[in-house]
Design a protein around this motif. Structure first.
Motif, PDB file in Angstrom:
ATOM      1  N   VAL A  20      11.964   9.978   0.069  1.00  0.00           N
ATOM      2  CA  VAL A  20      11.342  10.419  -0.888  1.00  0.00           C
ATOM      3  C   VAL A  20       9.490  10.287  -0.069  1.00  0.00           C
ATOM      4  O   VAL A  20       9.261   8.853   1.007  1.00  0.00           O
ATOM      5  N   ARG A  21       9.092  11.143  -0.079  1.00  0.00           N
ATOM      6  CA  ARG A  21       7.944  11.199   0.931  1.00  0.00           C
ATOM      7  C   ARG A  21       6.530  11.781   0.040  1.00  0.00           C
ATOM      8  O   ARG A  21       6.515  12.299  -0.712  1.00  0.00           O
ATOM      9  N   LEU A  22       5.286  11.387   0.704  1.00  0.00           N
ATOM     10  CA  LEU A  22       4.134  11.840   0.090  1.00  0.00           C
ATOM     11  C   LEU A  22       3.592  12.390   0.998  1.00  0.00           C
ATOM     12  O   LEU A  22       3.731  13.015   2.375  1.00  0.00           O
ATOM     13  N   SER A  23       2.466  14.018   0.770  1.00  0.00           N
ATOM     14  CA  SER A  23       2.428  15.190   1.324  1.00  0.00           C
ATOM     15  C   SER A  23       1.334  15.919   0.971  1.00  0.00           C
ATOM     16  O   SER A  23       1.188  15.433  -0.847  1.00  0.00           O
ATOM     17  N   PHE A  24      -0.057  15.695   1.283  1.00  0.00           N
ATOM     18  CA  PHE A  24      -0.950  17.014   0.705  1.00  0.00           C
ATOM     19  C   PHE A  24      -0.620  18.273   0.211  1.00  0.00           C
ATOM     20  O   PHE A  24       1.286  18.888   0.908  1.00  0.00           O
ATOM     21  N   TYR A  25      -0.352  18.170  -0.717  1.00  0.00           N
ATOM     22  CA  TYR A  25      -0.835  19.782  -2.002  1.00  0.00           C
ATOM     23  C   TYR A  25      -0.897  20.942  -0.678  1.00  0.00           C
ATOM     24  O   TYR A  25      -1.309  21.275   0.346  1.00  0.00           O
ATOM     25  N   ARG A  26       0.155  21.671  -0.430  1.00  0.00           N
ATOM     26  CA  ARG A  26       0.682  22.695   0.248  1.00  0.00           C
ATOM     27  C   ARG A  26       0.524  23.916  -0.844  1.00  0.00           C
ATOM     28  O   ARG A  26       1.789  24.234  -1.836  1.00  0.00           O
ATOM     29  N   HIS A  27       0.494  25.066  -0.479  1.00  0.00           N
ATOM     30  CA  HIS A  27       0.184  26.311  -1.034  1.00  0.00           C
ATOM     31  C   HIS A  27       2.328  26.614  -1.999  1.00  0.00           C
ATOM     32  O   HIS A  27       2.351  26.662  -2.390  1.00  0.00           O
ATOM     33  N   GLU A  28       3.542  26.091  -0.957  1.00  0.00           N
ATOM     34  CA  GLU A  28       4.576  26.067  -1.255  1.00  0.00           C
ATOM     35  C   GLU A  28       4.798  25.112  -2.308  1.00  0.00           C
ATOM     36  O   GLU A  28       5.767  25.394  -2.885  1.00  0.00           O
ATOM     37  N   ASP A 103       8.158  14.908 -12.311  1.00  0.00           N
ATOM     38  CA  ASP A 103       8.613  15.377 -13.802  1.00  0.00           C
ATOM     39  C   ASP A 103       9.423  15.149 -14.579  1.00  0.00           C
ATOM     40  O   ASP A 103      10.441  14.626 -13.704  1.00  0.00           O
ATOM     41  N   ARG A 104       9.609  15.241 -15.826  1.00  0.00           N
ATOM     42  CA  ARG A 104      10.498  14.540 -16.561  1.00  0.00           C
ATOM     43  C   ARG A 104      12.218  15.230 -15.866  1.00  0.00           C
ATOM     44  O   ARG A 104      12.452  13.858 -16.293  1.00  0.00           O
ATOM     45  N   ALA A 105      12.376  15.874 -15.107  1.00  0.00           N
ATOM     46  CA  ALA A 105      13.792  16.406 -14.831  1.00  0.00           C
ATOM     47  C   ALA A 105      14.471  15.687 -13.066  1.00  0.00           C
ATOM     48  O   ALA A 105      14.980  15.127 -13.422  1.00  0.00           O
ATOM     49  N   HIS A 106      13.096  14.896 -13.204  1.00  0.00           N
ATOM     50  CA  HIS A 106      13.123  13.987 -11.987  1.00  0.00           C
ATOM     51  C   HIS A 106      12.939  12.349 -12.389  1.00  0.00           C
ATOM     52  O   HIS A 106      12.728  10.919 -11.543  1.00  0.00           O
ATOM     53  N   GLN A 107      12.861  11.580 -13.479  1.00  0.00           N
ATOM     54  CA  GLN A 107      12.763  10.584 -14.148  1.00  0.00           C
ATOM     55  C   GLN A 107      13.330  10.142 -13.491  1.00  0.00           C
ATOM     56  O   GLN A 107      14.670  10.154 -14.229  1.00  0.00           O
ATOM     57  N   GLY A 108      13.275   8.532 -13.365  1.00  0.00           N
ATOM     58  CA  GLY A 108      14.839   7.095 -13.729  1.00  0.00           C
ATOM     59  C   GLY A 108      15.123   6.892 -12.307  1.00  0.00           C
ATOM     60  O   GLY A 108      15.938   6.631 -12.669  1.00  0.00           O
ATOM     61  N   ARG A 109      14.899   7.940 -11.374  1.00  0.00           N
ATOM     62  CA  ARG A 109      15.547   7.726  -9.982  1.00  0.00           C
ATOM     63  C   ARG A 109      14.249   6.229  -9.098  1.00  0.00           C
ATOM     64  O   ARG A 109      15.232   7.073  -8.224  1.00  0.00           O
ATOM     65  N   GLY A 110      13.908   6.414  -9.311  1.00  0.00           N
ATOM     66  CA  GLY A 110      12.715   5.903  -8.464  1.00  0.00           C
ATOM     67  C   GLY A 110      11.843   6.510  -8.003  1.00  0.00           C
ATOM     68  O   GLY A 110      11.269   5.666  -7.096  1.00  0.00           O
ATOM     69  N   TYR A 111      11.900   7.833  -8.182  1.00  0.00           N
ATOM     70  CA  TYR A 111      10.603   8.442  -7.049  1.00  0.00           C
ATOM     71  C   TYR A 111       8.696   7.981  -7.252  1.00  0.00           C
ATOM     72  O   TYR A 111       9.108   7.580  -6.072  1.00  0.00           O
ATOM     73  N   GLY A 112       9.260   8.432  -8.473  1.00  0.00           N
ATOM     74  CA  GLY A 112       7.101   7.001  -9.014  1.00  0.00           C
ATOM     75  C   GLY A 112       7.294   5.696  -8.183  1.00  0.00           C
ATOM     76  O   GLY A 112       6.184   5.498  -7.819  1.00  0.00           O
ATOM     77  N   LYS A 113       7.864   4.746  -8.398  1.00  0.00           N
ATOM     78  CA  LYS A 113       8.325   3.889  -7.516  1.00  0.00           C
ATOM     79  C   LYS A 113       8.159   3.719  -6.457  1.00  0.00           C
ATOM     80  O   LYS A 113       7.453   2.453  -5.839  1.00  0.00           O
ATOM     81  N   ARG A 114       8.740   4.339  -5.437  1.00  0.00           N
ATOM     82  CA  ARG A 114       8.859   4.232  -4.183  1.00  0.00           C
ATOM     83  C   ARG A 114       7.410   4.991  -3.619  1.00  0.00           C
ATOM     84  O   ARG A 114       7.199   4.576  -2.795  1.00  0.00           O
ATOM     85  N   ALA A 115       7.406   6.671  -4.297  1.00  0.00           N
ATOM     86  CA  ALA A 115       6.007   6.596  -4.477  1.00  0.00           C
ATOM     87  C   ALA A 115       4.867   5.819  -4.406  1.00  0.00           C
ATOM     88  O   ALA A 115       3.620   5.690  -3.273  1.00  0.00           O
ATOM     89  N   MET A 116       4.463   4.437  -5.294  1.00  0.00           N
ATOM     90  CA  MET A 116       3.580   3.795  -5.078  1.00  0.00           C
ATOM     91  C   MET A 116       3.837   3.212  -3.604  1.00  0.00           C
ATOM     92  O   MET A 116       2.730   2.259  -3.846  1.00  0.00           O
TER      93      MET A 116
END
Length: 175
Positions: A20-28, A103-116
């Motif tokens: 899990v990583r953070l990236s500045f927005y890219r068009h892709e 995103d709803r489809a990816h909730q509950g997997r710890g992505y938000g916590k790891r990002a924060m």
């Protein structure tokens, strides 16, 4: 600050499943971000990426950040610099974190916590001189408040009136 370069990607937290990583927005990232959905109980508290992306890209003080699991966008937030931080902090070297969502489809997997948990290192790397990350969370949004506090943010005791109710001001010191 150029947002498209690969050098601005921050590799952060590896799990058994994916990095899990953070990236500045890219068009892709745009198609995935435009397709984001939130449960109704969350949608009232935050803006979807598609609702704030254009504004962010047209404001030199807003930096859209994508939460990636592998190469897949799973979350999003905006870092906002400048006078906008005044109602949230007395620190002139603060940055505001806003429009956080997974995103709803990816909730509950710890992505938000790891990002924060990696937000401080990301901000320190890409915004030298920033000493504090601040955010506002609606007093009724208990799940989000717990997430932020579990990630190191502390309730400052300050409150402000938001568009749908009172908000707690939280802070994460980078010093």
């Amino acid at each position: 600050m150029e947002m498209e370069t690969e050098a601005m990607r921050y590799d952060s937290y590896e799990t058994k499943e994916q990095i899990v990583r953070l990236s500045f927005y890219r068009h892709e990232h745009e198609a995935a971000l435009q397709a984001f959905e939130l449960p109704e109980e969350q949608a009232r508290f935050t803006a979807l990426p598609g609702e704030v992306l254009e504004l962010s890209l047209n404001d030199e003080n807003r930096y859209p950040v994508v939460i990636l699991a592998g190469d897949m966008p799973v979350g999003f937030f905006v870092l906002h610099r400048g006078e906008v931080t005044v109602p949230f902090s007395d620190n002139p070297n603060a940055i505001l974190l806003r429009a956080f969502s997974v995103d709803r489809a990816h909730q509950g997997r710890g992505y938000g916590k790891r990002a924060m948990r990696t937000a401080a290192a990301f901000v320190a790397e890409h915004f030298p001189g920033v000493e504090e990350i601040v955010l506002a969370v609606n007093e009724q949004n208990h799940i989000a408040k717990r997430l932020y506090e579990a990630s190191g943010f502390r309730d400052t005791g300050r409150q402000r009136q938001g568009s749908i109710g009172m908000q707690h001001i939280l802070s994460l010191s980078l010093e």
